[in-house]
Design an enzyme around this catalytic site. Structure first.
Site, short mmCIF file in Angstrom:
data_model
loop_
_atom_site.label_atom_id
_atom_site.label_comp_id
_atom_site.label_asym_id
_atom_site.label_seq_id
_atom_site.Cartn_x
_atom_site.Cartn_y
_atom_site.Cartn_z
N GLY A 45 -9.87 -16.49 -12.86
CA GLY A 45 -11.03 -16.13 -11.87
C GLY A 45 -10.66 -15.12 -10.68
O GLY A 45 -9.48 -15.72 -10.05
N GLN A 50 -10.66 -11.97 -2.12
CA GLN A 50 -9.81 -12.13 -1.94
C GLN A 50 -8.18 -10.86 -2.17
O GLN A 50 -7.39 -10.87 -2.12
CB GLN A 50 -9.14 -12.59 -3.56
CG GLN A 50 -9.87 -14.20 -3.62
CD GLN A 50 -9.03 -14.64 -4.64
OE1 GLN A 50 -10.75 -14.88 -5.67
NE2 GLN A 50 -8.49 -15.71 -5.01
N CYS A 87 -5.85 -21.88 -6.71
CA CYS A 87 -6.05 -20.78 -6.41
C CYS A 87 -5.53 -19.93 -5.64
O CYS A 87 -4.59 -20.06 -5.12
CB CYS A 87 -7.14 -21.39 -5.09
SG CYS A 87 -8.02 -19.43 -4.66
N LEU A 88 -5.45 -18.33 -6.52
CA LEU A 88 -4.29 -17.56 -6.40
C LEU A 88 -4.28 -17.25 -4.67
O LEU A 88 -3.44 -16.57 -4.46
CB LEU A 88 -5.25 -16.24 -6.92
CG LEU A 88 -5.20 -15.85 -7.84
CD1 LEU A 88 -5.48 -14.53 -9.09
CD2 LEU A 88 -3.68 -16.77 -9.18
N HIS A 129 -16.00 -22.06 -7.96
CA HIS A 129 -15.06 -22.09 -7.02
C HIS A 129 -15.34 -20.43 -7.20
O HIS A 129 -15.15 -20.20 -5.59
CB HIS A 129 -13.49 -21.87 -8.23
CG HIS A 129 -12.36 -21.37 -7.12
ND1 HIS A 129 -11.02 -22.37 -7.43
CD2 HIS A 129 -11.53 -20.27 -7.31
CE1 HIS A 129 -10.76 -21.81 -6.46
NE2 HIS A 129 -10.78 -20.71 -6.08
N GLU A 130 -15.22 -19.08 -8.21
CA GLU A 130 -15.84 -17.59 -7.57
C GLU A 130 -17.05 -17.45 -6.35
O GLU A 130 -16.52 -16.71 -5.94
CB GLU A 130 -15.27 -16.90 -8.72
CG GLU A 130 -14.24 -17.03 -9.71
CD GLU A 130 -12.93 -16.81 -8.99
OE1 GLU A 130 -12.62 -16.15 -8.45
OE2 GLU A 130 -11.45 -18.15 -8.93
N HIS A 133 -15.76 -18.83 -3.78
CA HIS A 133 -15.26 -17.73 -2.23
C HIS A 133 -16.57 -16.72 -1.72
O HIS A 133 -15.90 -15.87 0.06
CB HIS A 133 -14.35 -16.14 -3.45
CG HIS A 133 -13.46 -16.77 -3.69
ND1 HIS A 133 -12.30 -17.75 -3.19
CD2 HIS A 133 -12.51 -17.74 -4.73
CE1 HIS A 133 -11.16 -17.95 -3.17
NE2 HIS A 133 -10.73 -18.13 -4.05
ZN ZN Z 1 -9.58 -19.05 -6.13
#
Ligand code: ZN
Length: 474
Positions: A45, A50, A87-88, A129-130, A133
């Site tokens: 995701g 991000q 998480c990226l 999660h997204e 963000h």
């Molecule tokens: Zn993330």
């Protein structure tokens, strides 16, 4: 275009994002960039902040297809689940977070139309999660426990696998920062009838990663055990390796040997669980992580997750979903073990065990006197490999995709005495075959392959090969 992913030190990642006013071409471009960026990073995701874009846009793909959403909102959440996520924007860490188990999310697609998505388990986690963000919230704000990955003392992991299913798992393991000490795969073989000798998909991936590679003819081969020991694995993870491991191999890892099996064990033990589940017309299957024992697929269950089978699934699409789900599941188990958590094993209920033996060559042949539904299950189970076949004008003729057709929808009602396998009402674009014990059912062929040709749509095939009503398949 792949965009750089910002880590949590960037203020852009910590702000509430603005709603999108109108879904324009710029938003399409943004969605495209976000998807390729997410796939490149092997994430599941990504939210626009991000990549430094202050807009409420997310993409999610947990292995069952890409979902793009503009101005997403959480409509409903139910239940609870606790598990590890990464998480990226927080590379090198995972944390344990409690989230809702089921969510309903709404938003706009790239056409600006409203869509709704119901998600469970890992997919529900990814959406939550997204959505966080977009509020400037990171999972680390909610995590009960944060674990650095990979600590210098991280597991040394040996992966064993052979086909595509294994590649998905290997890629996810690498992406999550596990220290891969080596890969074991089957030696190069002809991968299809009459084809050149090719490396396994897992071997190609291992070479790309530059990992030490072992390719024994079989795991009992002299010298293999020593070479495996030299890799000093703490954990062995196997996914569709293709061999039963002898006890002395299972004893090599310091900690545990895990297997990812694409079924809800104890059901469908054996080498062809995906094909057998499709052939049986199941609506649901799943993945199971077991501690490997000397008996095939009979070890204690450490984790299990159901995966629905959609009507359009074939062995290829279902295998991809199961591989993605299996990778997430084994990673969760490994994270739990890494933080010293007890992962209790549950013995399988032997009385509920069923077998999934290899597909025999005679099972690849279509018997048109069988009911349409069963033929359809057979075609889906054997697609894309090896392909269910029949005979047309004395030559092998493969069917990769078909759909049932109520006889009443045919011109003339499709009535009249027909032989099973007889072609009916053939127009320029479709081919319909009579099937069932009395030839009274109909199957429309959609994708086929004639001898010596490539796989193609029936419409393409018919351009050069007029099928005539009254001709017979089989
Ligand atoms: Zn993330």
């Amino acid at each position: 275009m792949i965009r750089p992913i910002l880590d949590s030190s960037h203020p852009e990642v910590r702000q509430r994002a603005r709603p999108v006013r109108r879904v324009t071409r710029q938003i399409w471009k943004l969605l495209d960039d976000m998807a390729v960026t997410m796939y490149d990073a092997d994430g599941v995701g990504l939210a626009a902040p991000q990549i430094g874009v202050d807009l409420r846009v997310i993409v999610v793909d947990v292995g069952d297809g890409l979902i793009e959403m503009v101005n997403p909102e959480l409509l409903r959440s139910e239940g609870e689940q606790t598990g590890y996520e990464g998480c990226l924007s927080v590379p090198g860490y995972v944390g344990e977070v409690t989230r809702a188990r089921h969510v309903r999310v709404t938003g706009l697609d790239r056409q600006g139309r409203r869509i709704w998505v119901d998600a469970d388990d890992f997919k529900a986690r990814a959406f939550q999660h997204e959505l966080d963000h977009l509020e400037g919230v990171l999972y680390v704000d909610k995590a009960q426990r944060l674990v650095r990955l990979p600590p210098e003392t991280a597991y040394r992991l040996v992966f064993m696998g052979t086909p595509e299913f294994g590649v998905t798992v290997l890629r996810r393991l690498a992406r999550h920062g596990f220290k891969l000490a080596g890969v074991v795969t089957q030696p190069d073989r002809p991968r299809a009838r009459g084809q050149a000798v090719l490396p396994s998909p897992v071997k190609r991936q291992a070479l790309e990663y530059g990992l030490p590679l072992l390719e024994p003819e079989n795991p009992r081969e002299p010298g293999f055990l020593e070479r495996l020991r030299e890799l000093r694995p703490d954990v062995i993870v196997t996914a569709a390796y293709g061999f039963v491991l002898p006890p002395e191999v299972l004893a090599v890892p310091k900690l545990v040997a895990l297997n990812i099996h694409p079924s809800l064990l104890p059901r469908y033990r054996g080498p062809a669980p995906i094909q057998r589940a499709l052939m049986a017309g199941e609506r649901e299957t799943g993945v199971t992580v077991i501690r490997m024992s000397e008996r095939v697929d009979a070890g204690e269950v450490l984790a299990q997750r159901p995966v629905p089978i959609e009507p359009e699934d074939d062995a290829g699409s279902l295998g991809a979903k199961l591989a993605a789900a299996g990778a997430e599941l084994v990673i969760d188990v490994l994270h739990r073990l890494a933080v010293g958590e007890e992962v209790p094993g549950v013995p399988q209920d032997e009385s509920a065990a069923t077998r999934a033996p290899k597909i025999r060559p005679e099972e690849e042949r279509l018997d048109w006197s069988r009911p349409a539904e069963q033929l359809l299950h057979q075609i889906r189970a054997l697609s894309p490999k090896p392909g269910a076949y029949t005979f047309y004008q004395g030559q092998r003729f493969k069917v990769f995709r078909a759909e049932p057709l109520p006889a009443a929808e045919l011109p003339g009602g499709g009535t009249g005495a027909l032989q099973p396998g007889e072609l009916v009402a053939v127009d320029a674009r479709s081919a319909v075959v009579a099937c069932g014990p009395d030839g009274g059912q109909r199957l429309r062929l959609l994708e086929v392959q004639a001898a010596g040709r490539r796989r193609m749509s029936v419409a393409d095939f018919l351009r050069g090969n007029p099928l005539r009503p009254g001709e017979r398949l089989g």
